[in-house]
Design a protein around this motif. Structure first.
Motif, PDB file in Angstrom:
ATOM      1  N   ASP A 130      -7.297   0.117  -4.409  1.00  0.00           N
ATOM      2  CA  ASP A 130      -6.964   0.346  -5.815  1.00  0.00           C
ATOM      3  C   ASP A 130      -7.251  -0.880  -6.671  1.00  0.00           C
ATOM      4  O   ASP A 130      -7.497  -0.778  -7.876  1.00  0.00           O
ATOM      5  N   ILE A 131      -7.186  -2.028  -6.020  1.00  0.00           N
ATOM      6  CA  ILE A 131      -7.378  -3.281  -6.740  1.00  0.00           C
ATOM      7  C   ILE A 131      -8.013  -4.259  -5.752  1.00  0.00           C
ATOM      8  O   ILE A 131      -7.755  -4.174  -4.552  1.00  0.00           O
ATOM      9  N   ARG A 165       0.819  -1.217   0.000  1.00  0.00           N
ATOM     10  CA  ARG A 165       0.000   0.000   0.000  1.00  0.00           C
ATOM     11  C   ARG A 165       0.857   1.273   0.000  1.00  0.00           C
ATOM     12  O   ARG A 165       0.532   2.257  -0.664  1.00  0.00           O
ATOM     13  N   LEU A 215      -4.750  -0.895 -13.069  1.00  0.00           N
ATOM     14  CA  LEU A 215      -4.335   0.242 -12.234  1.00  0.00           C
ATOM     15  C   LEU A 215      -4.260   1.511 -13.072  1.00  0.00           C
ATOM     16  O   LEU A 215      -4.637   2.596 -12.637  1.00  0.00           O
ATOM     17  N   ARG A 229      -7.357   3.248 -13.522  1.00  0.00           N
ATOM     18  CA  ARG A 229      -7.814   3.893 -12.280  1.00  0.00           C
ATOM     19  C   ARG A 229      -6.894   5.028 -11.847  1.00  0.00           C
ATOM     20  O   ARG A 229      -7.014   5.551 -10.737  1.00  0.00           O
ATOM     21  N   ASN A 233       2.734   1.586  -3.418  1.00  0.00           N
ATOM     22  CA  ASN A 233       1.699   2.590  -3.687  1.00  0.00           C
ATOM     23  C   ASN A 233       0.443   1.983  -4.291  1.00  0.00           C
ATOM     24  O   ASN A 233      -0.326   2.663  -4.948  1.00  0.00           O
ATOM     25  N   VAL A 234       0.244   0.681  -4.088  1.00  0.00           N
ATOM     26  CA  VAL A 234      -0.960   0.005  -4.587  1.00  0.00           C
ATOM     27  C   VAL A 234      -1.697  -0.592  -3.392  1.00  0.00           C
ATOM     28  O   VAL A 234      -1.190  -1.508  -2.738  1.00  0.00           O
ATOM     29  N   VAL A 265      -3.800   4.867 -11.043  1.00  0.00           N
ATOM     30  CA  VAL A 265      -2.855   4.515  -9.977  1.00  0.00           C
ATOM     31  C   VAL A 265      -1.517   4.140 -10.593  1.00  0.00           C
ATOM     32  O   VAL A 265      -1.454   3.305 -11.497  1.00  0.00           O
TER      33      VAL A 265
END
Lengths: 165, 500
Positions: free
Chosen positions: B130-131, B84, B454, B457, B124-125, B459
């Motif tokens: 985000d998913i 994350r 991603l 979106r 950063n996911v 991201v």
């Protein structure tokens, strides 16, 4: 026993004070002993045959040099022992835990409180347990066999879970 | 989990050690190519269409140890780690105490794992934001949940939200530079701090509050926390537990560190240890040595030293109510129930006697444990144990889903516990793959599919080499201050550095 611990701890606390002045407390007593190797280049130490038995029961025999730690050997000789030496020999984990034969164990250098502290958290602790990072190869160890504890299951975990406050 | 850094002012030595310590790369027989290639180019080189693809949710110790074992065991397996935050290593970076740099040596091994040609890091996911786990399951043959324990156990007493009351997680996150805890600004102008809970985290907090600044300023503690601690007037820390000395949850190393703190003395109550010496003999070695060490502090203290700072355990006390100051805004104390033990040994239970005791304090830190939180409605979760129900890491009733670390067994144990536990999960997954329980015959697109999702979106992931830019910047900032690193405290700034 209580007295013994007391005396030892006092001795240690003096040592810590000394360390604090130079390095801060409780550093690595013996991080991968590179200096031993460097020394051995100029004046080669005795070669010693050692046998390691890993978690799967596989016996691995290697030639080691006097002055290396058992952790150095596992790393330098690339012996297949899973997760060995996670903290890199800094007495901050117990993943280089090894079990010795009684006759060998009794001849090893005395164990420091900090090593015992880490051993107390080790998987499959026995009376003949030491940390590989703290055991230095000496000529008398020739043909010695050391064992990686078999039980990956930690006896401490269920107990610890119950301990949770 | 819980290390000292001028120890690392042996820095030259430590770097040499680092260089010589290449176990994983050797074990994995890593090729020399990856560093220069982009992550996608690496994938073309290594991740052929039929490769088994596994993704790991969470870039902490559990995630990296699981990845390490999977990569080592199968030369065709591709492992992607989703995290994350833009930075890896989870609690090794944000939980392990700044004065415990030795524990952070595991980062060297994790770095070798991340740099392996069949491993990619996607920082950063946020999985679940985000998913989704479902999308990961579609893109990979297996998903391993290693996202740790993000929540706190609550004291469930009134006054918990008063100023000056913090969870140990937030307090630790604050001095360790966790971005979400940087607004904490604890007021350290009081003399007495009470820590509720007697685990290793509680002792980390107590030690940081009482450590000499000269000692802390050479660690990777944040400069912001260091400045607050400089102004701190806290000179007494009481560490409160609901049961007795024989049930204390911390490990001996942490107690010894408290005892060895300079200009600080242990302030224990001899009455808490009545009868304890008599039962020592029958205890298992770890419990026996820990108890002997605590008993020793009583003796050492009999002489009485002129030291200004004190710390002590307080046993058989449970929180009843946080007491406010006259304005009703800030903590002024804690009301504790006096307990007695029913039973003995590890199983002993604390029962209230009906008596209470008030202890004054201007800072109250609850360190009564972490808990995992459910990630996604599609993932089984046991709300009683706050873990993902599993059998040796295989999530129950959910093919292709595995778990390791705290989300698997609860938030306890030292780094070796998480290592072994993660290896176990990896072995389970490999066994399932070998037996066909885990179907590897279907094609899975892996990171390619997730990266495309991603992108739609908005991201953008942070790759491991981009993290290394953050790392270099932190080390550079640290050098100027005589520290191993000065952490970047803000996600936005992390991203700017990563993508600069």
């Amino acid at each position: 026993m209580a007295l013994r611990v007391c005396v030892r701890s006092l001795i240690f606390s003096t040592r810590v004070q000394l360390w604090r002045e130079t390095l801060s407390s409780r550093t690595v007593i013996r991080p991968f002993s590179r200096h031993h190797e460097l020394q051995s280049e100029s004046s080669p130490g005795s070669k010693v045959l050692l046998h390691f038995v890993n978690q799967n029961g596989t016996k691995m025999s290697v030639m080691a040099t006097e002055g290396e730690s058992l952790l150095d050997i596992v790393i330098n000789k690339n012996l297949q022992i899973d997760g060995f030496g996670a903290c890199e020999g800094t007495l901050a984990c117990s993943t280089c835990h090894l079990i010795f034969d009684e006759s060998v164990y009794e001849r090893l250098e005395p164990v420091a409180d900090e090593e015992l502290d880490m051993l107390d958290l080790a998987y499959g602790l026995t009376k003949m347990s030491r940390l590989g990072c703290q055991v230095i190869v000496a000529p008398w160890m020739n043909d010695m066999t050391v064992r990686v504890p078999l039980g990956v299951k930690d006896q401490r975990v269920p107990q610890e879970a119950k301990n949770k406050q | 989990m819980c290390l000292a850094l001028s120890r690392l002012s042996e820095c030259g030595i430590m770097r040499n050690i680092k260089r010589s310590f290449m176990p994983l790369s050797r074990l994995l027989q890593a090729s020399t190519c990856p560093a220069a290639l982009s992550s996608s180019a690496r994938r073309l080189v290594s991740g052929c269409a039929s490769s088994p693809k596994v993704c790991i949710v969470g870039g902490g110790a559990a995630g990296f140890y699981t990845a390490q074992h999977l990569l080592k065991a199968r030369s065709d397996m591709v492992v992607d780690i989703y995290e994350r935050l833009p930075v890896p290593f989870g609690l090794v970076r944000f939980g392990v105490a700044p004065d415990h740099p030795e524990v952070k040596n595991v980062i060297n091994t994790f770095t070798q794992t991340a740099q392996h040609e069949r491993c990619s890091f996607f920082g950063n996911v946020g999985v679940g934001m985000d998913i989704s786990v479902e999308e990961l399951k579609n893109a990979y043959h297996a998903v391993v949940l290693s996202y740790g324990a993000d929540g706190n156990r609550s004291m469930r007493v009134s006054g918990e939200s008063l100023e000056g009351v913090f969870s140990a997680r937030d307090f630790v996150g604050w001095y360790n530079g966790l971005p979400s805890n940087q607004e904490l600004c604890p007021d350290l102008s009081c003399e007495t701090a009470v820590v509720l809970g007697q685990g290793n985290v509680a002792l980390d907090v107590a030690r940081i509050l009482l450590s000499p600044l000269d000692y802390l300023k050479k660690t990777d503690i944040t400069e912001q926390a260091l400045q607050s601690l400089k102004a701190s007037r806290v000179n007494r820390v009481l560490i409160v537990g609901r049961r007795g000395p024989l049930q204390i949850a911390c490990t001996i190393k942490e107690v010894r560190e408290m005892i060895n703190l300079p200009e600080t003395k242990a302030d224990m109550l001899p009455s808490d240890f009545e009868g304890i010496a008599e039962v020592l003999k029958g205890l298992p070695r770890p419990r026996k040595r820990l108890t002997e060490l605590m008993l020793m502090t009583l003796k050492v203290n009999e002489g009485g030293q002129n030291t200004c700072k004190r710390w002590g355990f307080r046993f058989l006390r449970s929180p009843v109510e946080v007491l406010p100051d006259a304005d009703g805004k800030k903590v002024a104390g804690i009301r504790l129930a006096v307990n007695k033990l029913e039973g003995s040994g590890e199983e002993a239970r604390a029962l209230p006697t009906g008596q209470t005791q008030d202890v004054e304090c201007g800072l109250l830190i609850s360190s009564i444990g972490y808990k995992s939180l459910p990630l996604d409605p599609t993932v089984p979760f046991d709300p009683r144990t706050f873990t993902v129900p599993n059998n040796m890491g295989r999530v129950l009733h959910t093919a292709g889903l595995y778990c390791s670390g705290w989300v698997k067994r609860g938030p306890t144990g030292v780094i070796a516990t998480t290592m072994n536990d993660s290896f176990e999960t990896a072995r389970t997954l490999l066994k399932d793959a070998a037996s066909g329980t885990l179907d590897l015959s279907v094609y899975k697109a892996g990171a390619q599919e997730i990266t495309a999702l991603l992108k739609t979106r908005g991201v953008r992931a942070v790759s491991f080499s981009e993290w290394e830019k953050i790392n270099s910047e932190e080390v550079r900032r640290g050098e100027a201050l005589g520290k191993p690193r000065e952490k970047v405290l803000d996600v936005k700034e992390m991203l700017e550095v990563a993508w600069s």
